[in-house]
Enzyme design. Structure first.
Site, PDB file in Angstrom:
ATOM      1  N   HIS A   1      46.278  47.547  33.556  1.00 47.56           N
ATOM      2  CA  HIS A   1      46.034  47.124  32.661  1.00 47.56           C
ATOM      3  C   HIS A   1      45.969  46.296  31.734  1.00 47.56           C
ATOM      4  O   HIS A   1      45.170  45.245  31.178  1.00 47.56           O
ATOM      5  CB  HIS A   1      45.260  45.726  33.619  1.00 47.56           C
ATOM      6  CG  HIS A   1      45.260  46.194  35.260  1.00 47.56           C
ATOM      7  ND1 HIS A   1      43.904  45.811  36.095  1.00 47.56           N
ATOM      8  CD2 HIS A   1      46.323  45.881  35.881  1.00 47.56           C
ATOM      9  CE1 HIS A   1      44.648  45.575  37.553  1.00 47.56           C
ATOM     10  NE2 HIS A   1      45.731  45.864  37.295  1.00 47.56           N
TER      11      HIS A   1
ATOM     12  N   ARG B   1      33.058  41.287  26.056  1.00 46.33           N
ATOM     13  CA  ARG B   1      33.482  42.271  26.569  1.00 46.33           C
ATOM     14  C   ARG B   1      33.028  43.057  26.091  1.00 46.33           C
ATOM     15  O   ARG B   1      32.678  44.847  25.860  1.00 46.33           O
ATOM     16  CB  ARG B   1      34.493  41.794  27.455  1.00 46.33           C
ATOM     17  CG  ARG B   1      34.023  40.693  29.239  1.00 46.33           C
ATOM     18  CD  ARG B   1      35.223  40.877  29.397  1.00 46.33           C
ATOM     19  NE  ARG B   1      35.887  41.734  30.364  1.00 46.33           N
ATOM     20  CZ  ARG B   1      36.386  41.914  30.680  1.00 46.33           C
ATOM     21  NH1 ARG B   1      37.915  41.163  31.015  1.00 46.33           N
ATOM     22  NH2 ARG B   1      37.465  43.168  31.511  1.00 46.33           N
TER      23      ARG B   1
HETATM   24  C1  BV8 Z   1      52.183  41.423  38.665  1.00 42.79           C
HETATM   25  C2  BV8 Z   1      43.170  41.261  33.622  1.00 42.79           C
HETATM   26  C3  BV8 Z   1      54.266  40.841  39.647  1.00 42.79           C
HETATM   27  C4  BV8 Z   1      42.551  42.232  32.413  1.00 42.79           C
HETATM   28  C5  BV8 Z   1      43.481  41.822  35.774  1.00 42.79           C
HETATM   29  C6  BV8 Z   1      51.523  41.685  45.254  1.00 42.79           C
HETATM   30  C7  BV8 Z   1      52.624  41.921  44.699  1.00 42.79           C
HETATM   31  C8  BV8 Z   1      52.479  41.493  43.257  1.00 42.79           C
HETATM   32  C9  BV8 Z   1      51.845  41.041  43.311  1.00 42.79           C
HETATM   33  C10 BV8 Z   1      50.798  40.271  43.402  1.00 42.79           C
HETATM   34  C11 BV8 Z   1      51.136  39.892  44.954  1.00 42.79           C
HETATM   35  N1  BV8 Z   1      50.194  39.397  45.888  1.00 42.79           N
HETATM   36  C12 BV8 Z   1      49.809  39.116  44.192  1.00 42.79           C
HETATM   37  C13 BV8 Z   1      49.990  38.791  43.391  1.00 42.79           C
HETATM   38  C14 BV8 Z   1      49.708  38.632  41.770  1.00 42.79           C
HETATM   39  C15 BV8 Z   1      48.552  39.397  41.091  1.00 42.79           C
HETATM   40  C16 BV8 Z   1      47.504  40.043  42.228  1.00 42.79           C
HETATM   41  O1  BV8 Z   1      47.049  40.461  42.923  1.00 42.79           O
HETATM   42  N2  BV8 Z   1      47.055  38.455  42.599  1.00 42.79           N
HETATM   43  C17 BV8 Z   1      45.249  38.328  43.474  1.00 42.79           C
HETATM   44  C18 BV8 Z   1      44.147  38.325  42.815  1.00 42.79           C
HETATM   45  C19 BV8 Z   1      46.182  38.654  44.602  1.00 42.79           C
HETATM   46  N3  BV8 Z   1      48.862  40.346  40.326  1.00 42.79           N
HETATM   47  C20 BV8 Z   1      49.175  40.142  39.544  1.00 42.79           C
HETATM   48  O2  BV8 Z   1      49.409  38.975  38.696  1.00 42.79           O
HETATM   49  C21 BV8 Z   1      49.794  41.789  38.450  1.00 42.79           C
HETATM   50  N4  BV8 Z   1      51.047  41.434  38.425  1.00 42.79           N
HETATM   51  O3  BV8 Z   1      52.389  42.132  39.691  1.00 42.79           O
HETATM   52  O4  BV8 Z   1      53.326  41.216  38.152  1.00 42.79           O
HETATM   53  C22 BV8 Z   1      55.752  40.509  37.753  1.00 42.79           C
HETATM   54  C23 BV8 Z   1      56.166  40.647  37.601  1.00 42.79           C
HETATM   55  C24 BV8 Z   1      57.229  41.236  36.960  1.00 42.79           C
HETATM   56  C25 BV8 Z   1      57.146  39.729  35.720  1.00 42.79           C
HETATM   57  C26 BV8 Z   1      55.808  38.926  36.032  1.00 42.79           C
HETATM   58  C27 BV8 Z   1      55.167  39.570  37.068  1.00 42.79           C
HETATM   59  C28 BV8 Z   1      47.968  41.783  37.087  1.00 42.79           C
HETATM   60  C29 BV8 Z   1      47.694  42.237  38.054  1.00 42.79           C
HETATM   61  C30 BV8 Z   1      46.408  42.538  36.783  1.00 42.79           C
HETATM   62  C31 BV8 Z   1      45.893  41.626  36.750  1.00 42.79           C
HETATM   63  N5  BV8 Z   1      44.323  41.765  35.619  1.00 42.79           N
HETATM   64  N6  BV8 Z   1      42.712  41.475  34.664  1.00 42.79           N
HETATM   65  C32 BV8 Z   1      40.954  42.132  32.896  1.00 42.79           C
HETATM   66  O5  BV8 Z   1      40.265  40.632  32.128  1.00 42.79           O
HETATM   67  O6  BV8 Z   1      40.010  42.907  33.172  1.00 42.79           O
HETATM   68  S1  BV8 Z   1      43.131  42.589  37.052  1.00 42.79           S
HETATM   69  C33 BV8 Z   1      40.822  42.769  37.454  1.00 42.79           C
HETATM   70  O7  BV8 Z   1      40.938  42.751  38.134  1.00 42.79           O
HETATM   71  C34 BV8 Z   1      40.890  43.744  36.590  1.00 42.79           C
HETATM   72  O8  BV8 Z   1      41.580  44.128  36.082  1.00 42.79           O
HETATM   73  C35 BV8 Z   1      40.759  44.896  37.588  1.00 42.79           C
HETATM   74  O9  BV8 Z   1      40.280  46.071  37.145  1.00 42.79           O
HETATM   75  C36 BV8 Z   1      40.554  44.053  38.831  1.00 42.79           C
HETATM   76  C37 BV8 Z   1      40.590  44.734  39.955  1.00 42.79           C
HETATM   77  O10 BV8 Z   1      39.542  44.454  40.329  1.00 42.79           O
HETATM   78  P1  BV8 Z   1      38.360  45.359  41.204  1.00 42.79           P
HETATM   79  O11 BV8 Z   1      38.151  46.649  39.865  1.00 42.79           O
HETATM   80  O12 BV8 Z   1      38.183  45.834  42.199  1.00 42.79           O
HETATM   81  O13 BV8 Z   1      37.021  45.200  40.758  1.00 42.79           O
HETATM   82  P2  BV8 Z   1      36.372  45.010  41.868  1.00 42.79           P
HETATM   83  O14 BV8 Z   1      34.877  43.845  40.835  1.00 42.79           O
HETATM   84  O15 BV8 Z   1      37.115  43.160  42.346  1.00 42.79           O
HETATM   85  O16 BV8 Z   1      35.869  45.433  43.071  1.00 42.79           O
HETATM   86  C38 BV8 Z   1      34.628  46.441  42.425  1.00 42.79           C
HETATM   87  C39 BV8 Z   1      34.355  47.298  43.627  1.00 42.79           C
HETATM   88  O17 BV8 Z   1      33.921  48.122  43.068  1.00 42.79           O
HETATM   89  C40 BV8 Z   1      34.033  46.376  44.535  1.00 42.79           C
HETATM   90  O18 BV8 Z   1      34.353  46.810  45.933  1.00 42.79           O
HETATM   91  C41 BV8 Z   1      32.705  47.153  44.620  1.00 42.79           C
HETATM   92  O19 BV8 Z   1      31.995  47.042  46.215  1.00 42.79           O
HETATM   93  C42 BV8 Z   1      32.313  48.037  43.850  1.00 42.79           C
HETATM   94  N7  BV8 Z   1      31.275  48.344  42.861  1.00 42.79           N
HETATM   95  C43 BV8 Z   1      30.163  48.558  42.620  1.00 42.79           C
HETATM   96  N8  BV8 Z   1      29.456  49.798  42.356  1.00 42.79           N
HETATM   97  C44 BV8 Z   1      29.820  50.665  43.008  1.00 42.79           C
HETATM   98  C45 BV8 Z   1      31.253  50.462  43.532  1.00 42.79           C
HETATM   99  N9  BV8 Z   1      31.773  51.515  44.102  1.00 42.79           N
HETATM  100  C46 BV8 Z   1      31.567  52.403  43.669  1.00 42.79           C
HETATM  101  N10 BV8 Z   1      30.636  52.544  42.964  1.00 42.79           N
HETATM  102  C47 BV8 Z   1      30.014  51.871  42.079  1.00 42.79           C
HETATM  103  N11 BV8 Z   1      28.413  51.911  41.502  1.00 42.79           N
END
Ligand code: BV8
Length: 245
Positions: free
Chosen positions: A113, A63
């Site tokens: 992040h 990346r």
């Molecule tokens: C945490 C790593 C707690 C780096 C990433 C409830 C509350 C709190 C936590 C949780 C919860 N439920 C679940 C959790 C745990 C977890 C989570 O959310 N899991 C999910 C999968 C259910 N969350 C965590 O673990 C977070 N930590 O909460 O900690 C804690 C507290 C104390 C002690 C310990 C722990 C940490 C989350 C961070 C994870 N790291 N990335 C990397 O490799 O990049 S997340 C990863 O997904 C990326 O960072 C990215 O930014 C993120 C979100 O993805 P999107 O940006 O939305 O991208 P995606 O491809 O999904 O979507 C793109 C969109 O764009 C699409 O809709 C598409 O249609 C659109 N699009 C495309 N082209 C265009 C467009 N739109 C406009 N124009 C275009 N041209």
């Protein structure tokens, strides 16, 4: 559809991978996205790193290498212009680690992040440091300071993995902005599938303080119905004219 602001409006933008798509950076969950061929827990979790640090470094190194000829697009620049107009009535929270907002000139930006072009030691207290190296050796990079002290310690990307807490103060800053804005809050989520928390919860926090929420996305994601307004289209084309003069 355009967003009309009042003199007291305060704008919180949340960006996701979609805003960088037009710069050529793959998103995560679109077809052919970054997670294709990689189980998230294998390449973006502390457990995955502990299990196979070399695989994780290959994922992040590829990346980094891809960023060499990537530049910000009109969507990033539109947000820089909005920040210049609003000043401290604006805050950008990005989930992206590609650094393109900062490269475009955004200053009031919170990188929720972490960032791809920074590494840190898994063991010593050396601060995270700028690191653009796409490691190609067949060994994961080690900390030089630890080596000087006769210890072995892996370097890791300065990125928040699943199951890891966000950097200290990040959420506090965003939540303080939401609370201080109250009913004057205009929340705009751009290019995000709304699947990852706590970022995905910001639309709910907006509703709780009586603010209005907008989603600018290529297609309606899972949490589209949580927003007051949805603007469908590519961010690079929609953002420059999204805010009424
Ligand atoms: C945490 C790593 C707690 C780096 C990433 C409830 C509350 C709190 C936590 C949780 C919860 N439920 C679940 C959790 C745990 C977890 C989570 O959310 N899991 C999910 C999968 C259910 N969350 C965590 O673990 C977070 N930590 O909460 O900690 C804690 C507290 C104390 C002690 C310990 C722990 C940490 C989350 C961070 C994870 N790291 N990335 C990397 O490799 O990049 S997340 C990863 O997904 C990326 O960072 C990215 O930014 C993120 C979100 O993805 P999107 O940006 O939305 O991208 P995606 O491809 O999904 O979507 C793109 C969109 O764009 C699409 O809709 C598409 O249609 C659109 N699009 C495309 N082209 C265009 C467009 N739109 C406009 N124009 C275009 N041209």
């Amino acid at each position: 559809m355009r967003i009309s602001l009042t003199p007291t409006s305060r704008v919180l933008v949340l960006s996701g991978a979609g805003i960088s798509a037009e710069s050529g950076v793959p998103t995560f969950r679109d077809a052919g996205g970054l997670w294709e061929g990689h189980a998230v827990e294998v390449v973006a979790s502390p457990e995955g790193f502990a299990n196979d640090p070399l695989l994780v470094w290959k994922f992040y190194s590829s990346r980094r290498a891809r960023m060499a000829d990537v530049v910000p697009n009109a969507g990033h620049h539109a947000l820089v212009a909005l920040e210049a107009e609003l000043g401290d009535r604006y805050l950008l929270a990005t989930q992206n680690v590609d650094g393109l907002h900062v490269a475009a000139g955004s200053q009031r930006v919170v990188e929720m992040h972490g960032t791809l072009m920074r590494s840190r030691c898994t063991r010593c207290d050396r601060p995270a440091f700028a690191d653009t190296t796409a490691y190609r050796d067949n060994v994961a990079p080690m900390c030089g300071r630890c080596r000087e002290r006769g210890r072995d310690a892996l370097l890791r990307p300065d990125i928040v993995w699943f199951g890891e807490a966000l950097p200290i103060g990040v959420l506090d800053r965003i939540e303080a902005f939401i609370t201080s804005a109250g009913r004057d809050l205009v929340f705009v989520a751009i290019g995000t599938s709304g699947l990852v928390y706590p970022a995905a919860g910001l639309v709910d926090a907006t509703r709780k303080v009586g603010g209005q929420s907008w989603l600018v996305n290529l297609e309606p994601p899972a949490n589209a119905t949580s927003f007051d307004h949805v603007v469908l289209g590519p961010a690079g084309a929609t953002l420059p004219t999204l805010f009424a003069p």
